[in-house]
Design a protein around this motif. Structure first.
Motif, short mmCIF file in Angstrom:
data_model
loop_
_atom_site.label_atom_id
_atom_site.label_comp_id
_atom_site.label_asym_id
_atom_site.label_seq_id
_atom_site.Cartn_x
_atom_site.Cartn_y
_atom_site.Cartn_z
N LEU A 147 42.34 15.50 -30.65
CA LEU A 147 41.04 15.09 -30.11
C LEU A 147 41.23 14.11 -28.95
CD1 LEU A 147 37.95 14.07 -32.20
CD2 LEU A 147 38.75 12.57 -30.39
N ILE A 148 42.10 13.12 -29.13
CA ILE A 148 42.33 12.12 -28.09
C ILE A 148 42.85 12.78 -26.82
CG2 ILE A 148 43.81 10.16 -27.44
CD1 ILE A 148 43.56 9.23 -30.39
N VAL A 149 43.80 13.71 -26.98
CA VAL A 149 44.39 14.37 -25.82
C VAL A 149 43.39 15.30 -25.14
CG1 VAL A 149 46.12 16.08 -25.11
CG2 VAL A 149 46.77 14.20 -26.62
N LYS A 150 42.69 16.09 -25.92
CA LYS A 150 41.83 17.10 -25.32
C LYS A 150 40.58 16.52 -24.68
CE LYS A 150 43.70 21.18 -27.45
NZ LYS A 150 43.46 22.46 -28.14
N VAL A 151 40.13 15.38 -25.17
CA VAL A 151 39.01 14.72 -24.50
C VAL A 151 39.36 14.40 -23.05
CG1 VAL A 151 37.93 12.43 -24.36
CG2 VAL A 151 37.71 13.77 -26.44
N GLU A 152 40.64 14.11 -22.79
CA GLU A 152 41.05 13.74 -21.44
C GLU A 152 41.53 14.93 -20.61
OE1 GLU A 152 40.37 10.90 -20.50
OE2 GLU A 152 40.39 9.59 -22.23
#
Length: 220
Positions: free
Chosen positions: A95-100
């Motif tokens: 989630l953290i990676v894909k948000v960016e």
């Protein structure tokens, strides 16, 4: 006299030009004149008119970046929690990676910044060289979304002492930011992302590596 729409458009062009230049050359390496030229603003007092000072412009860029990430991250967390599925460490890292890195439908995301939100290198520059200004902006803006992520990771790793987990998370954040900054730079340099980031599995490999940095057992 320019109407409000024209003024908003000019203001946004200045912000986009500034974040692109700061990402490439650092804060000190970019003059006010360079920003205005990049934004095609002829009025030499443009920064003063719209932002007062270069530092005020920088603070607004940091606030914008934090706000976009927080809003998108909270929306993704809401959806994940509503699914009722068991939430593991990799789910949160993904989630953290894909948000960016993946389009979120956020109205604040512009085609001018095509690599995720397009601000990772700028945030890296701020954290490395302007930590006090960045920390002040973070404190003023707040970020409940990252705390939510930490809480989920802690819940998934109940046997890991909190002090040890916090150290892991500091390194995780640094690794993630450096990797996403490198990815962003690769896509700016080459539309296909080059040999590493152009691979379809590159993000999954990054997520796997970052997850391992959190869940891996200590060497001693």
């Amino acid at each position: 006299m320019a109407n409000r729409t024209d003024e908003d458009d000019t203001r946004q062009r200045i912000k986009i030009a500034a974040i692109q230049l700061f990402s490439r050359h650092g804060i000190e390496g970019v003059s006010v004149r360079a920003i205005l030229n990049q934004a095609s603003v002829k009025n030499s007092a443009g920064i003063h008119y719209y932002f007062r000072t270069k530092d005020d412009l920088i603070r607004e860029l940091v606030r914008d970046a934090l706000m976009r990430t927080r809003r998108a991250r909270n929306a993704a967390l809401d959806a994940l929690e509503a699914s009722g599925a068991r939430i593991g460490v990799r789910d949160i890292v993904e989630l953290i990676v894909k948000v960016e890195t993946v389009g979120t439908g956020d109205p604040e995301q512009r085609s001018d910044l095509p690599i995720g939100f397009g601000h990772m290198r700028f945030i890296s520059v701020m954290q490395l060289n302007h930590r006090a200004m960045f920390a002040a902006a973070v404190e003023a803006e707040g970020d409940d979304s990252f705390q939510r992520c930490i809480d989920h990771i802690a819940a998934a790793l109940p046997d890991v002492p909190r002090a040890a987990l916090n150290r892991k998370l500091v390194f995780f954040y640094q690794f993630a930011q450096a990797s996403l900054s490198a990815r962003e730079a690769a896509f700016v340099l080459s539309e296909d992302g080059g040999r590493l980031w152009g691979e379809a599995s590159a993000l999954d490999s990054l997520i796997d590596s970052l997850t391992a940095s959190i869940v891996g057992a200590p060497s001693r």
